[in-house]
Scaffold this motif. Structure first.
Motif, PDB file in Angstrom:
ATOM      1  N   ARG A  29      20.714  73.304 -45.648  1.00 41.76           N
ATOM      2  CA  ARG A  29      21.126  73.846 -44.987  1.00 41.76           C
ATOM      3  C   ARG A  29      21.834  74.901 -45.610  1.00 41.76           C
ATOM      4  NH1 ARG A  29      20.219  73.094 -40.498  1.00 41.76           N
ATOM      5  NH2 ARG A  29      21.792  71.711 -38.363  1.00 41.76           N
ATOM      6  N   SER A  86      20.483  81.191 -41.929  1.00 44.62           N
ATOM      7  CA  SER A  86      19.458  79.330 -40.057  1.00 44.62           C
ATOM      8  C   SER A  86      18.429  79.220 -41.489  1.00 44.62           C
ATOM      9  CB  SER A  86      19.283  80.162 -39.691  1.00 44.62           C
ATOM     10  OG  SER A  86      18.110  78.953 -38.809  1.00 44.62           O
ATOM     11  N   ALA A 123      16.005  78.399 -40.128  1.00 51.51           N
ATOM     12  CA  ALA A 123      14.778  79.180 -39.581  1.00 51.51           C
ATOM     13  C   ALA A 123      13.908  80.593 -40.072  1.00 51.51           C
ATOM     14  CB  ALA A 123      14.273  79.631 -37.774  1.00 51.51           C
ATOM     15  N   LEU A 153      14.546  69.090 -51.091  1.00 54.16           N
ATOM     16  CA  LEU A 153      16.042  67.967 -49.720  1.00 54.16           C
ATOM     17  C   LEU A 153      14.749  66.950 -50.217  1.00 54.16           C
ATOM     18  CD1 LEU A 153      15.278  71.746 -47.955  1.00 54.16           C
ATOM     19  CD2 LEU A 153      17.378  70.662 -48.541  1.00 54.16           C
ATOM     20  N   PHE A 202      11.699  64.060 -41.949  1.00 51.54           N
ATOM     21  CA  PHE A 202      11.965  65.705 -42.122  1.00 51.54           C
ATOM     22  C   PHE A 202      10.908  66.552 -42.180  1.00 51.54           C
ATOM     23  CE2 PHE A 202      10.884  67.882 -46.414  1.00 51.54           C
ATOM     24  CZ  PHE A 202      11.881  67.572 -47.351  1.00 51.54           C
ATOM     25  N   ASN A 203      11.030  67.447 -42.042  1.00 47.47           N
ATOM     26  CA  ASN A 203       9.954  68.478 -41.603  1.00 47.47           C
ATOM     27  C   ASN A 203       9.197  69.151 -42.496  1.00 47.47           C
ATOM     28  OD1 ASN A 203      11.576  69.355 -38.751  1.00 47.47           O
ATOM     29  ND2 ASN A 203      13.069  69.299 -40.232  1.00 47.47           N
ATOM     30  N   ASP A 213       5.486  68.268 -34.235  1.00 46.58           N
ATOM     31  CA  ASP A 213       7.002  69.136 -34.103  1.00 46.58           C
ATOM     32  C   ASP A 213       6.898  70.209 -33.219  1.00 46.58           C
ATOM     33  OD1 ASP A 213      10.085  69.572 -34.182  1.00 46.58           O
ATOM     34  OD2 ASP A 213      10.314  69.399 -36.178  1.00 46.58           O
TER      35      ASP A 213
HETATM   36  P1  C2E Z   1      17.902  74.530 -37.655  1.00 47.13           P
HETATM   37  O1  C2E Z   1      19.048  73.178 -38.832  1.00 47.13           O
HETATM   38  O2  C2E Z   1      18.229  75.665 -37.826  1.00 47.13           O
HETATM   39  O3  C2E Z   1      16.678  74.468 -37.818  1.00 47.13           O
HETATM   40  C1  C2E Z   1      15.657  75.496 -37.382  1.00 47.13           C
HETATM   41  C2  C2E Z   1      14.742  75.246 -38.269  1.00 47.13           C
HETATM   42  O4  C2E Z   1      14.132  75.381 -39.648  1.00 47.13           O
HETATM   43  C3  C2E Z   1      13.975  73.643 -38.015  1.00 47.13           C
HETATM   44  O5  C2E Z   1      13.024  73.277 -36.693  1.00 47.13           O
HETATM   45  C4  C2E Z   1      12.578  73.564 -38.659  1.00 47.13           C
HETATM   46  O6  C2E Z   1      11.396  73.684 -38.234  1.00 47.13           O
HETATM   47  C5  C2E Z   1      12.792  74.288 -40.193  1.00 47.13           C
HETATM   48  N1  C2E Z   1      13.506  73.417 -40.933  1.00 47.13           N
HETATM   49  C6  C2E Z   1      14.763  72.872 -41.156  1.00 47.13           C
HETATM   50  N2  C2E Z   1      14.834  72.006 -41.945  1.00 47.13           N
HETATM   51  C7  C2E Z   1      13.958  72.209 -42.521  1.00 47.13           C
HETATM   52  C8  C2E Z   1      13.755  71.044 -44.528  1.00 47.13           C
HETATM   53  O7  C2E Z   1      13.974  70.941 -44.813  1.00 47.13           O
HETATM   54  N3  C2E Z   1      12.173  71.849 -44.827  1.00 47.13           N
HETATM   55  C9  C2E Z   1      11.325  72.106 -43.350  1.00 47.13           C
HETATM   56  N4  C2E Z   1      10.021  73.062 -43.792  1.00 47.13           N
HETATM   57  N5  C2E Z   1      11.675  73.468 -42.373  1.00 47.13           N
HETATM   58  C10 C2E Z   1      13.046  72.950 -42.435  1.00 47.13           C
HETATM   59  P2  C2E Z   1      13.475  71.956 -35.639  1.00 47.13           P
HETATM   60  O8  C2E Z   1      12.700  70.928 -36.902  1.00 47.13           O
HETATM   61  O9  C2E Z   1      13.134  71.402 -34.426  1.00 47.13           O
HETATM   62  O10 C2E Z   1      14.519  71.112 -36.473  1.00 47.13           O
HETATM   63  C11 C2E Z   1      15.722  71.127 -34.406  1.00 47.13           C
HETATM   64  C12 C2E Z   1      16.678  71.903 -34.833  1.00 47.13           C
HETATM   65  O11 C2E Z   1      17.318  72.302 -33.490  1.00 47.13           O
HETATM   66  C13 C2E Z   1      17.735  72.650 -35.633  1.00 47.13           C
HETATM   67  O12 C2E Z   1      17.835  74.051 -36.151  1.00 47.13           O
HETATM   68  C14 C2E Z   1      18.799  71.548 -34.850  1.00 47.13           C
HETATM   69  O13 C2E Z   1      20.025  72.047 -35.557  1.00 47.13           O
HETATM   70  C15 C2E Z   1      18.989  72.202 -33.790  1.00 47.13           C
HETATM   71  N6  C2E Z   1      18.929  71.560 -32.770  1.00 47.13           N
HETATM   72  C16 C2E Z   1      19.356  70.519 -32.988  1.00 47.13           C
HETATM   73  N7  C2E Z   1      19.409  69.900 -31.460  1.00 47.13           N
HETATM   74  C17 C2E Z   1      19.926  70.765 -30.468  1.00 47.13           C
HETATM   75  C18 C2E Z   1      20.677  71.142 -29.402  1.00 47.13           C
HETATM   76  O14 C2E Z   1      21.247  70.386 -28.506  1.00 47.13           O
HETATM   77  N8  C2E Z   1      21.116  72.774 -29.304  1.00 47.13           N
HETATM   78  C19 C2E Z   1      20.946  73.453 -29.564  1.00 47.13           C
HETATM   79  N9  C2E Z   1      21.014  74.639 -29.630  1.00 47.13           N
HETATM   80  N10 C2E Z   1      20.141  73.326 -31.342  1.00 47.13           N
HETATM   81  C20 C2E Z   1      19.930  72.065 -31.536  1.00 47.13           C
END
Ligand code: C2E
Ligand code: MG
Ligand code: MG
Length: 458
Positions: free
Chosen positions: A229, A239, A241, A260, A279-280, A342
């Motif tokens: 974040r 984001s 992403a 992180l 952890f991603n 993932d």
């Molecule tokens: P997000 O938090 O916006 O993260 C988006 C993507 O950024 C993640 O997809 C991951 O690929 C990457 N990312 C986040 N943090 C890190 C990190 O520390 N290191 C690296 N290398 N990449 C990172 P991912 O892993 O599929 O995470 C799930 C996403 O889906 C997260 O978005 C989360 O907030 C979101 N999400 C979870 N539950 C829901 C839901 O019920 N509805 C919606 N619309 N989104 C959701």
């Protein structure tokens, strides 16, 4: 490979004016400027637009390093020849520095034709190059800008073409971009984000939040996914992403990811011991053999056993550098770390990957879960994924569960775990502890003594 054929008079003219690139025989930057000025003057009376294109070879430097400069020069001459050969007599082809070429295209008036010719040039340059004893493949990126909209003077127009080329380069290999004000804005914003991100990483302003992953059978929390974040003082929430790929491009990903993981591991040791941390891992980290030892040393410093860590990787990441990724995954699994695939179902050749690599868990992409209520086919696909994972002995997590109906249907389909806003949004480390206080129910395994949550805080 010789100098491309010019009409004798033209060749003499460019040579005598010192406007020639001695390697390829094409005109150089001065020549391009001169041609631009001439055309701009002509078009002042007949105000028809024209186009400037910049062509940059992708991955040219390694060719020089691997095969020697003579091979590099030979390729540049062949590129020059191809560019000349595929253009009509009206076009001007010049070579800038190194592996960059420029064209003036007097008959290209608007962006659809500019895009079309950009792709044609890209295709012409992607055919193999004959180096006598071997063939080499290269791709090219292009940026095009249309006069006068993208710049009335030479410097302005070239700058716009450079912006377009920069965007193409950033999007990967073999891309074509025609400049527009939207693209300029997009590039300005990413430059702004890039600079702010650099500062944020250096000043440790990127934080980590946690989202619960629960058992779908009884909604018991089993672990948390760490999500990066970053809130910038000017731009607000950005984001991951967007900024994670930027950090990869800028070469910061190791530094960011290490910080992180350290923060996430330090938080996870305060949770009950049966909860895992997911952890991603970014794709760039799977091309670096140092990744596994860095991860394990961060865990050791934080006091988190490797068996409590799950690393989430995507298919694209393993495809990029399959051999090295395989080795890194094997090293980590050897140490007790589990590996999750993932965003399953959104990448390429998913099923093949499952066979090739050893995973422990599959996360079904949110796109499937959100389509569940409207699309019957999706239900069959999810069922098939669950059945397949069962027989391969893989755990399954459904991502992006937003309501009770989705949770119930997935549970009924035999999906073991779920994650999504319905169970909890990502929250910071302190809020995670409060969440656990409200929601944690320990698992009592026969013959083992597990401690309740209360003994883990304070
Ligand atoms: P997000 O938090 O916006 O993260 C988006 C993507 O950024 C993640 O997809 C991951 O690929 C990457 N990312 C986040 N943090 C890190 C990190 O520390 N290191 C690296 N290398 N990449 C990172 P991912 O892993 O599929 O995470 C799930 C996403 O889906 C997260 O978005 C989360 O907030 C979101 N999400 C979870 N539950 C829901 C839901 O019920 N509805 C919606 N619309 N989104 C959701
Ligand atoms: Mg993830
Ligand atoms: Mg995901």
């Amino acid at each position: 490979m010789g100098v491309p054929d010019f009409p004798a008079s033209e060749a003499d003219a460019i040579k005598s004016s010192g406007f020639v690139d001695s390697l390829t025989g094409l005109g150089n930057r001065h020549r391009l400027r001169e041609k631009f000025q001439k055309l701009a003057e002509e078009r002042a009376e007949d105000p028809a637009p024209f186009t400037v294109a910049l062509v940059n070879l992708d991955g040219f430097k390694p060719i020089n390093d691997l095969f020697g400069q003579a091979a590099g020069d030979e390729i540049l001459c062949q590129v020059a020849h191809r560019l000349k050969a595929c253009m009509t007599g009206h076009a001007t082809v010049t070579r800038h520095d190194g592996d960059e070429f420029a064209l003036i295209l007097p008959m290209i008036f608007e962006s659809v034709s500019a895009e079309r010719i950009g792709h044609l040039i890209k295709d012409v340059l992607s055919a193999p190059y004959d180096l006598g004893d071997r063939h080499v493949r290269l791709s090219a990126s292009l940026g095009l800008a249309i006069h006068p909209f993208a710049g009335a003077d030479f410097t302005g127009l070239l700058k716009s073409a450079e912006t377009a080329l920069y965007r193409s380069k950033r999007r990967g290999r073999g891309q074509v971009t025609v400049y527009s004000t939207e693209i300029a804005q997009e590039m300005r914003r990413s430059t702004q984000i890039e600079q702010a991100l650099r500062n944020a990483i250096i000043n440790d302003m990127v934080d980590v939040h946690f989202q619960p992953i629960v058992s779908l059978e009884d909604e018991r929390v089993l672990g948390f996914e760490a999500l990066a974040r970053w809130i910038d003082p000017d731009m607000g929430f950005v984001s991951p992403a967007i900024f994670v790929p930027l950090a990869e491009e800028q070469g910061f990903i190791d530094m960011l990811s290490d910080t992180l993981l350290r923060k996430a591991a330090e938080a996870a040791v305060t949770w009950p011991r049966d909860l895992f941390l997911s952890f991603n891992l970014s794709s760039a980290q799977l091309t670096d053999m140092a990744t596994s030892s860095r991860i394990l040393s961060i865990l050791a410093n934080a006091g988190l056993p490797p068996s409590r860590l799950d690393l989430e990787i995507t298919e694209t990441a393993v495809i990029r550098s399959a051999d090295m990724a395989g080795q890194i995954i094997a090293d980590l699994r050897q140490a007790g770390v589990r590996i999750s695939l993932d965003d399953f179902g959104t990448g390429q050749s998913s099923l093949g990957r499952l066979r090739e690599f050893t995973f422990d868990k599959v996360k079904i992409d949110r796109a499937f879960v959100s389509a569940l209520s409207t699309d019957k086919t999706t239900e069959h696909i999810i069922k098939a994924i669950i059945t397949m994972c069962d027989s391969l002995n893989l755990d399954v997590v459904a991502e992006g569960i937003e309501n009770a109906e989705e949770a119930e249907r997935l549970a009924a389909m035999g999906c073991g775990m779920g994650q999504g806003y319905y169970f909890g949004k990502p929250i910071d480390a302190m809020a995670t502890l409060r969440y656990l206080k409200r929601n944690y129910r320990e698992t009592v395994y026969p013959g083992t003594s597990t401690r309740g949550f209360s003994s883990f805080i304070n």
